[in-house]
Write a protein that holds these residues in place. Sequence first.
Motif, short mmCIF file in Angstrom:
data_model
loop_
_atom_site.label_atom_id
_atom_site.label_comp_id
_atom_site.label_asym_id
_atom_site.label_seq_id
_atom_site.Cartn_x
_atom_site.Cartn_y
_atom_site.Cartn_z
N ALA A 114 1.92 -10.73 -4.55
CA ALA A 114 1.44 -10.07 -3.34
C ALA A 114 0.87 -8.70 -3.66
O ALA A 114 -0.19 -8.32 -3.15
CB ALA A 114 2.58 -9.94 -2.32
N GLN A 115 1.55 -7.95 -4.53
CA GLN A 115 1.05 -6.63 -4.91
C GLN A 115 -0.27 -6.74 -5.68
O GLN A 115 -1.19 -5.96 -5.45
CB GLN A 115 2.09 -5.89 -5.76
CG GLN A 115 1.68 -4.47 -6.12
CD GLN A 115 1.54 -3.59 -4.90
OE1 GLN A 115 2.50 -3.39 -4.18
NE2 GLN A 115 0.35 -3.06 -4.66
N LEU A 162 2.28 -8.40 1.86
CA LEU A 162 3.10 -7.54 1.01
C LEU A 162 4.13 -6.78 1.84
O LEU A 162 5.29 -6.66 1.44
CB LEU A 162 2.22 -6.55 0.23
CG LEU A 162 2.95 -5.57 -0.67
CD1 LEU A 162 3.78 -6.30 -1.72
CD2 LEU A 162 1.95 -4.62 -1.32
N LYS A 211 6.73 -11.09 -4.82
CA LYS A 211 6.27 -9.71 -4.64
C LYS A 211 5.19 -9.30 -5.64
O LYS A 211 4.20 -8.67 -5.26
CB LYS A 211 7.44 -8.74 -4.71
CG LYS A 211 7.00 -7.32 -4.47
CD LYS A 211 8.13 -6.35 -4.44
CE LYS A 211 7.57 -4.95 -4.20
NZ LYS A 211 8.59 -3.99 -3.97
N ASN A 269 8.16 -6.99 1.37
CA ASN A 269 8.97 -5.78 1.21
C ASN A 269 10.03 -5.66 2.30
O ASN A 269 11.14 -5.21 2.04
CB ASN A 269 8.08 -4.53 1.20
CG ASN A 269 7.36 -4.37 -0.12
OD1 ASN A 269 7.87 -4.74 -1.17
ND2 ASN A 269 6.16 -3.83 -0.08
#
Length: 88
Positions: A68-69, A23, A65, A27
């Motif tokens: 991943a979160q 993550l 994303k 980012n």
Amino acid sequence: MELNTNNYSNNQEEMLNFSQKKLDYVNFIINNQDIVDSKFNRLNSSFIRDSNSYDMFVKPAIEYKEQAQLTVNIFSKYKIFDSIDIRA
């Protein structure tokens, strides 16, 4: 680390750490598009002729994303590998 890199372990902490690193990587790519673009442009010109950094790195990171979160949230909230059923 690539987005499609996976790490499988039966250890809660290892899975959470790997998920968090992934993550963080996503980012970083999203939040530092200028750095990604600069490094990408230093590559061999024959490689980047029909490509750009956004399509190759940033767009896939943006699309990844949410997954991943979610993975970080799952390993943070649920103690999957500490379950009695799994240890038995």
